[in-house]
Design an enzyme around this catalytic site. Sequence first.
Site, mmCIF file in Angstrom:
data_model
loop_
_atom_site.group_PDB
_atom_site.id
_atom_site.type_symbol
_atom_site.label_atom_id
_atom_site.label_comp_id
_atom_site.label_asym_id
_atom_site.label_seq_id
_atom_site.Cartn_x
_atom_site.Cartn_y
_atom_site.Cartn_z
ATOM 1 C CB VAL A 143 9.043 -1.533 0.056
ATOM 2 C CG1 VAL A 143 10.044 -1.189 1.135
ATOM 3 C CG2 VAL A 143 9.751 -2.021 -1.199
ATOM 4 N N UNK A 144 6.205 -1.428 1.679
ATOM 5 C CA UNK A 144 5.510 -0.857 2.835
ATOM 6 C C UNK A 144 4.728 -1.894 3.638
ATOM 7 C CB THR A 145 2.525 -4.724 2.711
ATOM 8 O OG1 THR A 145 3.344 -5.320 1.713
ATOM 9 C CG2 THR A 145 1.495 -3.823 2.053
#
Length: 157
Positions: free
Chosen positions: A43-45
């Site tokens: 989700v962060u990338t």
Amino acid sequence: MVDLKTKKVIIIGDRDGVPGEAIKLCAESAGAEVVYAATECFVUTSAGAMDLENQKRVKDLAEKYGPENVIVLLGGAEAESSGLACETVTVGDPTFAGPLAGVSLGLLCYHVAEPEIKSQIDPAVYEEQVSMMEMVMDVNAIIAEISEYRNKGCKFL
């Protein structure tokens, strides 16, 4: 069927799915040699793409051991992120942002919860490391997504 004992294993776990360390314990219980294990936050990338450093490590390890001798095990919590990771290690980075942009490694790639992999893992280790996440993941959707990219891009089936 793929035999984990005959492959160099690269693990890309997921913070919101099955972490790399949990997959590593599972793979080792099956007699596999783990050459790299990481846990990503998909989700962060950007756009759910595989981390650029992990792309570089996958590329370097495939070159070192030969792509035919490598398997990538994923732990993604969702079908889409798992599919993107599989696409990246088979046909190349779909975001064209990382070291695997335009690089078709064709690596063999499975999710740790797929029957072909799960059946090789010590059941007690799998129960302890994966089974809780397996209950909340849509395993059938993940398998369908990964199978699509594996069948399309893997050169070593």
